[in-house]
Design an enzyme around this catalytic site. Structure first.
Site, mmCIF file in Angstrom:
data_model
loop_
_atom_site.group_PDB
_atom_site.id
_atom_site.type_symbol
_atom_site.label_atom_id
_atom_site.label_comp_id
_atom_site.label_asym_id
_atom_site.label_seq_id
_atom_site.Cartn_x
_atom_site.Cartn_y
_atom_site.Cartn_z
ATOM 1 N N ALA A 280 0.880 -1.159 0.000
ATOM 2 C CA ALA A 280 0.000 0.000 0.000
ATOM 3 C C ALA A 280 0.922 1.214 0.000
ATOM 4 O O ALA A 280 1.816 1.322 0.845
ATOM 5 C CB ALA A 280 -0.885 -0.007 1.246
ATOM 6 N N ASP B 237 8.367 0.626 -13.479
ATOM 7 C CA ASP B 237 7.533 -0.589 -13.417
ATOM 8 C C ASP B 237 6.654 -0.697 -14.663
ATOM 9 O O ASP B 237 6.430 -1.792 -15.184
ATOM 10 C CB ASP B 237 6.650 -0.561 -12.169
ATOM 11 C CG ASP B 237 7.474 -0.559 -10.890
ATOM 12 O OD1 ASP B 237 8.587 -1.116 -10.900
ATOM 13 O OD2 ASP B 237 6.999 0.004 -9.884
ATOM 14 N N GLY C 110 3.893 -1.368 -4.842
ATOM 15 C CA GLY C 110 4.815 -2.507 -4.804
ATOM 16 C C GLY C 110 5.287 -2.747 -6.229
ATOM 17 O O GLY C 110 4.471 -2.740 -7.164
ATOM 18 N N ASN D 191 18.204 0.476 -14.004
ATOM 19 C CA ASN D 191 18.385 1.900 -14.296
ATOM 20 C C ASN D 191 19.882 2.195 -14.170
ATOM 21 O O ASN D 191 20.684 1.282 -13.923
ATOM 22 C CB ASN D 191 17.493 2.782 -13.407
ATOM 23 C CG ASN D 191 17.863 2.676 -11.930
ATOM 24 O OD1 ASN D 191 18.972 2.285 -11.583
ATOM 25 N ND2 ASN D 191 16.931 3.035 -11.077
#
Ligand code: RIB
Length: 298
Positions: A10, A248, A37, A179
């Site tokens: 969360a 993501d 997440g 990255n």
């Protein structure tokens, strides 16, 4: 079919004028409690980009568990193999400032109890895709990558947040996504010499792991080494309001494109567009584009 093995959080997102510096207290302008997440985010990005997706991880038994999976459930992601643990659901405290910069602290909670054994060998089928990140126990990720690779599954590892991973596990990765910071940490871990050339850097890592390597470069797009050649894809120019989850979105949409039969090059474009579009709205999962929106900007 994509299986994502990873974290479910969360996200407590605080909008602030400026990120707090060490020792400083800042007042938030708004608070949103959102699903997050890296695992959940990548699963949702893949689903929105058109793949069948199964999410495997661990949740607590608290109210945050519902927050963490609400978006995944609504999107039709298979949640049957998520464990319910007697520990708090993972949580992230995220500050986003007026210039869209962010700073994140993650409390793993139940994510620490995600286990590779939640996935049977019979579910690791040739032609399927496994996507992992590093917010659940590394030893479990390593075991799963090795098993999946042996069974002919396409394995994708997003090395985030940066942590050491065993060579055995790295050599079980078909496509490594990092990255720039994660790339330098990995090169240090592998003992590779300094180089100013990004292409050479990616190639060296790719040779070592025997797979492909993609580096995401933020507003510069992505650069990859795959099949003995370099790929570069520029980012879409967008007005960024919140970059949380952009990486993501890249991973999920890239994996979905490959899993649904697109070429490596085309999949890089899908991922790049999804990552940029995710920056145009607040939140991670709340901002991820669907397939039509991605295709309209390819
Ligand atoms: O990559 C962004 C994610 O990192 C957030 O959703 C947060 O939960 C952390 O896992």
């Amino acid at each position: 079919m994509i299986t994502v093995f990873g974290s479910l959080n969360a996200d407590y997102v605080f909008a602030v004028e400026q990120l707090a510096r060490p020792g400083e207290t800042v007042l938030g302008k708004a608070l949103s409690i959102l699903p997050g997440g890296k695992g959940g985010n990548q699963a949702l990005a893949a689903r929105r980009a058109g793949a069948e997706v199964k999410m495997v991880g661990a949740l607590g038994q608290d109210g945050n568990a519902d927050v963490a999976v609400a978006g995944l459930r609504a999107a039709g992601i298979n949640l049957d193999q998520i464990a319910r643990i007697d520990a708090p659901t993972g949580m992230a405290s995220i500050m986003v400032d007026a210039s869209a910069e962010n700073s994140i602290v993650v409390y793993p909670g139940a994510n620490q109890f995600a286990r590779a054994t939640q996935i049977d060998d019979a579910e690791l089928q040739v032609g399927d895709t496994l996507v992992c990140q590093l917010e659940v126990p590394i030893v479990e990720i390593e075991q799963l990558l090795v098993r999946a690779k042996e069974r002919g599954v396409r394995t994708i590892l997003n090395l985030a947040p940066a942590q050491p991973v065993s060579r055995t596990a790295l050599t079980s990765v078909d496509i490594l996504i990092v990255n720039e910071t994660e790339l330098s940490e990995l090169r240090r871990q592998l003992g590779l010499p300094e180089t100013d050339s990004l292409t050479a850097s990616l190639q060296q890592v790719a040779d070592l792991i025997g797979g492909s390597v993609i580096s995401t470069l933020g507003a510069e797009g992505v650069c990859a080494w795959h099949g003995e050649q370099t790929y570069r894809v520029a980012a879409l120019t967008v007005d960024a309001v919140d970059t949380v989850g952009a990486g993501d979105a890249f991973v999920g949409a890239f994996a979905a494109a490959l899993d649904t039969g697109e070429t490596f090059d085309r999949a890089l474009h899908y991922g790049t567009v999804a990552g940029a579009l995710t920056c145009t709205q607040p939140g991670a999962q709340t901002a991820m584009p669907d397939l039509d929106r991605i295709r309209s900007r390819l």
